[in-house]
Design a protein around this motif. Structure first.
Motif, PDB file in Angstrom:
ATOM      1  N   THR A 174      32.650  26.462  25.476  1.00  0.00           N
ATOM      2  CA  THR A 174      32.934  26.484  26.908  1.00  0.00           C
ATOM      3  C   THR A 174      34.419  26.686  27.205  1.00  0.00           C
ATOM      4  N   MET A 175      35.326  26.114  26.415  1.00  0.00           N
ATOM      5  CA  MET A 175      36.746  26.289  26.674  1.00  0.00           C
ATOM      6  C   MET A 175      37.168  27.732  26.425  1.00  0.00           C
ATOM      7  N   GLU A 176      36.571  28.360  25.404  1.00  0.00           N
ATOM      8  CA  GLU A 176      36.839  29.772  25.153  1.00  0.00           C
ATOM      9  C   GLU A 176      36.380  30.613  26.330  1.00  0.00           C
ATOM     10  N   GLU A 177      35.227  30.255  26.890  1.00  0.00           N
ATOM     11  CA  GLU A 177      34.709  31.011  28.023  1.00  0.00           C
ATOM     12  C   GLU A 177      35.588  30.835  29.251  1.00  0.00           C
ATOM     13  N   LEU A 178      36.274  29.706  29.384  1.00  0.00           N
ATOM     14  CA  LEU A 178      37.195  29.532  30.497  1.00  0.00           C
ATOM     15  C   LEU A 178      38.322  30.556  30.409  1.00  0.00           C
ATOM     16  N   GLY A 179      38.805  30.801  29.197  1.00  0.00           N
ATOM     17  CA  GLY A 179      39.803  31.843  29.015  1.00  0.00           C
ATOM     18  C   GLY A 179      39.259  33.215  29.355  1.00  0.00           C
ATOM     19  N   ASP A 180      37.990  33.466  29.026  1.00  0.00           N
ATOM     20  CA  ASP A 180      37.361  34.740  29.388  1.00  0.00           C
ATOM     21  C   ASP A 180      37.261  34.880  30.902  1.00  0.00           C
ATOM     22  N   LEU A 181      36.893  33.786  31.571  1.00  0.00           N
ATOM     23  CA  LEU A 181      36.834  33.814  33.041  1.00  0.00           C
ATOM     24  C   LEU A 181      38.214  34.078  33.637  1.00  0.00           C
ATOM     25  N   ALA A 182      39.243  33.494  33.022  1.00  0.00           N
ATOM     26  CA  ALA A 182      40.604  33.723  33.501  1.00  0.00           C
ATOM     27  C   ALA A 182      40.978  35.193  33.380  1.00  0.00           C
ATOM     28  N   ALA A 183      40.609  35.820  32.268  1.00  0.00           N
ATOM     29  CA  ALA A 183      40.892  37.244  32.082  1.00  0.00           C
ATOM     30  C   ALA A 183      40.165  38.077  33.132  1.00  0.00           C
ATOM     31  N   PHE A 184      38.903  37.765  33.369  1.00  0.00           N
ATOM     32  CA  PHE A 184      38.127  38.490  34.383  1.00  0.00           C
ATOM     33  C   PHE A 184      38.767  38.343  35.759  1.00  0.00           C
ATOM     34  N   ALA A 185      39.168  37.122  36.112  1.00  0.00           N
ATOM     35  CA  ALA A 185      39.760  36.900  37.435  1.00  0.00           C
ATOM     36  C   ALA A 185      41.080  37.647  37.585  1.00  0.00           C
ATOM     37  N   LEU A 186      41.904  37.638  36.538  1.00  0.00           N
ATOM     38  CA  LEU A 186      43.167  38.367  36.600  1.00  0.00           C
ATOM     39  C   LEU A 186      42.950  39.858  36.807  1.00  0.00           C
ATOM     40  N   VAL A 187      42.050  40.433  36.035  1.00  0.00           N
ATOM     41  CA  VAL A 187      41.801  41.874  36.132  1.00  0.00           C
ATOM     42  C   VAL A 187      41.221  42.217  37.502  1.00  0.00           C
ATOM     43  N   ALA A 188      40.286  41.399  37.985  1.00  0.00           N
ATOM     44  CA  ALA A 188      39.666  41.661  39.284  1.00  0.00           C
ATOM     45  C   ALA A 188      40.678  41.535  40.416  1.00  0.00           C
ATOM     46  N   GLU A 189      41.519  40.500  40.370  1.00  0.00           N
ATOM     47  CA  GLU A 189      42.484  40.275  41.438  1.00  0.00           C
ATOM     48  C   GLU A 189      43.528  41.385  41.496  1.00  0.00           C
ATOM     49  N   HIS A 190      43.921  41.926  40.327  1.00  0.00           N
ATOM     50  CA  HIS A 190      44.976  42.938  40.298  1.00  0.00           C
ATOM     51  C   HIS A 190      44.427  44.364  40.343  1.00  0.00           C
ATOM     52  N   GLY A 191      43.115  44.507  40.333  1.00  0.00           N
ATOM     53  CA  GLY A 191      42.529  45.835  40.485  1.00  0.00           C
ATOM     54  C   GLY A 191      42.603  46.711  39.254  1.00  0.00           C
ATOM     55  N   ARG A 203      38.416  56.936  35.553  1.00  0.00           N
ATOM     56  CA  ARG A 203      38.660  57.306  36.948  1.00  0.00           C
ATOM     57  C   ARG A 203      38.222  56.253  37.958  1.00  0.00           C
ATOM     58  N   ARG A 204      37.489  55.259  37.515  1.00  0.00           N
ATOM     59  CA  ARG A 204      36.888  54.337  38.480  1.00  0.00           C
ATOM     60  C   ARG A 204      37.007  52.892  37.997  1.00  0.00           C
ATOM     61  N   PHE A 205      37.307  52.000  38.946  1.00  0.00           N
ATOM     62  CA  PHE A 205      37.349  50.566  38.656  1.00  0.00           C
ATOM     63  C   PHE A 205      36.781  49.847  39.874  1.00  0.00           C
ATOM     64  N   ALA A 206      35.724  49.079  39.670  1.00  0.00           N
ATOM     65  CA  ALA A 206      35.120  48.361  40.792  1.00  0.00           C
ATOM     66  C   ALA A 206      34.406  47.125  40.277  1.00  0.00           C
ATOM     67  N   VAL A 207      34.590  46.014  40.977  1.00  0.00           N
ATOM     68  CA  VAL A 207      33.866  44.782  40.662  1.00  0.00           C
ATOM     69  C   VAL A 207      32.430  44.939  41.159  1.00  0.00           C
ATOM     70  N   THR A 208      31.473  44.612  40.318  1.00  0.00           N
ATOM     71  CA  THR A 208      30.072  44.744  40.700  1.00  0.00           C
ATOM     72  C   THR A 208      29.682  43.635  41.673  1.00  0.00           C
ATOM     73  N   PRO A 209      28.552  43.790  42.374  1.00  0.00           N
ATOM     74  CA  PRO A 209      28.120  42.726  43.285  1.00  0.00           C
ATOM     75  C   PRO A 209      27.980  41.375  42.601  1.00  0.00           C
ATOM     76  N   ILE A 210      27.368  41.357  41.397  1.00  0.00           N
ATOM     77  CA  ILE A 210      27.259  40.080  40.695  1.00  0.00           C
ATOM     78  C   ILE A 210      28.633  39.609  40.232  1.00  0.00           C
ATOM     79  N   GLY A 211      29.539  40.566  39.944  1.00  0.00           N
ATOM     80  CA  GLY A 211      30.898  40.217  39.574  1.00  0.00           C
ATOM     81  C   GLY A 211      31.648  39.525  40.705  1.00  0.00           C
ATOM     82  N   GLU A 212      31.403  39.970  41.943  1.00  0.00           N
ATOM     83  CA  GLU A 212      32.036  39.328  43.096  1.00  0.00           C
ATOM     84  C   GLU A 212      31.606  37.870  43.202  1.00  0.00           C
TER      85      GLU A 212
END
Length: 349
Positions: free
Chosen positions: A37-54, A91-100
């Motif tokens: 679970t702690m490793e997955e928290l780091g994965d979630l952090a990476a996802f949030a950073l990438v999503a927030e910065h586009g 050419r494309r970067f978009a957060v999916t509906p489930i990703g949102e």
């Protein structure tokens, strides 16, 4: 994105390389094996950073975390969840509906993780570090500036950076820890923000004695037609004052201001100079009313008040310095309430 949470997110991701607290906890929970679970928290952090910065490149530029590591951790999270969170190609970067939806939960989990660190910091250190505050210029000039000075003298290891702006600041995305706002008491609020009411700021219709000297005092809103008016905002077009009178009567007085400005301190100065009548917050004209340089007009008719609020992104993730400043603001406004410059906010009794 909130700065303290951003720092924590970066540390989550970098723990994979440097053997930080997350990596250590993960190994302990799995008998030395990576993951958990702690490793997955780091994965979630990476996802949030990438999503927030586009994108990966923008996230690397903002945080210094290599895009290869961000990509690897995002792939790990998607494999663990069994779904695609971000659609990405050359050419494309978009957060999916489930990703949102996952992003909302990721933010909450990361805020809780930051709260855990803040709890430890609180027990071992005095408030320190930088607090970023957004504040309307009028509040800064009349009340908040003095409160900040006392706060900084009390806590020498804290730095405060103030963004003086009338813009509606987003506490999640604009890089601030706290934002002060003045809103209508019944205004709707974004669900993802935490709001702490500080005071109710009555508004008054005022004018200088020299403006009123040649005419009988107004009794009803329609009598205001005898005097020039001043307007707050950016448009020189007609403006409307909503005035609540005896028995709850509501009158909307439409007028063509002689002078329009988007700064209430300048509006007050024009009223003091006798340019026209103006609607102004009591906290801004309290001293002028006591000195007699301004007079209240139509005492039985009141414009709607404003609710002074402190807004922040997460109740759980407040660093000690931010929380101490929030308490200092509340104490400062409590003193102003005791002085009669403003009123208790709704629901405070």
């Amino acid at each position: 994105m909130k700065n303290a949470v951003l720092d924590w997110m970066v540390s989550c991701i970098q723990s994979e390389k440097n053997g930080g607290i997350l990596a250590s906890l993960s190994r302990n929970q799995n008998n030395g094996a990576p993951g958990g679970t702690m490793e997955e928290l780091g994965d979630l952090a990476a996802f949030a950073l990438v999503a927030e910065h586009g994108g990966f490149v923008a996230a690397e530029r903002a945080t210094g975390v290599p895009k290869s590591r961000l990509s690897r951790r995002l792939a790990s999270l998607e494999a663990s969840l069994g779904t695609r969170l971000i659609q990405r190609s050359t050419r494309r970067f978009a957060v999916t509906p489930i990703g949102e939806q996952v992003l909302l939960h990721a933010r909450a989990m990361l805020a809780e993780a930051e709260a855990a660190r803040a709890l430890v910091d609180e027990q071992t250190t005095a408030p320190r570090g930088t607090v970023r505050l957004a504040c309307p210029p009028a509040l800064l000039q009349t009340t908040v500036g003095a409160i900040l000075a006392r706060f900084l003298n009390a806590w020498p290891h804290v730095q405060v950076q103030v963004q003086a702006s009338n813009r509606n600041i987003d506490v999640w995305h604009d890089g601030v820890d706290l934002a002060l706002r003045v809103r209508a008491p019944d205004a709707s609020l974004p669900q993802e923000e935490v709001v702490r009411p500080l005071a109710l700021s009555p508004h008054l219709l005022v004018a200088s004695p020299q403006l009123l000297i040649n005419s009988a005092p107004p009794v009803e809103p329609a009598d205001l037609v005898r005097w020039p008016t001043l307007g707050l905002g950016n448009s020189p077009e007609q403006q409307c004052w909503r005035l609540r009178g005896p028995g709850g009567a509501l009158v909307e007085y439409t007028h063509q201001p002689r002078f329009v400005v988007d700064d209430v301190a300048t509006l007050r100065d024009a009223a003091l100079a006798g340019v026209g009548c103006a609607v102004l917050p009591r906290i801004l004209v309290h001293d002028a009313l006591l000195a007699g340089t301004l007079q209240e007009v139509l005492r039985d008719w009141a414009p709607p008040p404003g609710l002074v609020q402190a807004v922040y992104a997460s109740r759980k993730g407040l660093r000690p310095a931010v929380r101490y400043l929030l308490d200092a603001l509340a104490e400062g406004y409590a003193e102003l309430i005791a002085q009669g410059r403003c009123l208790e906010p709704p629901g405070s009794a």
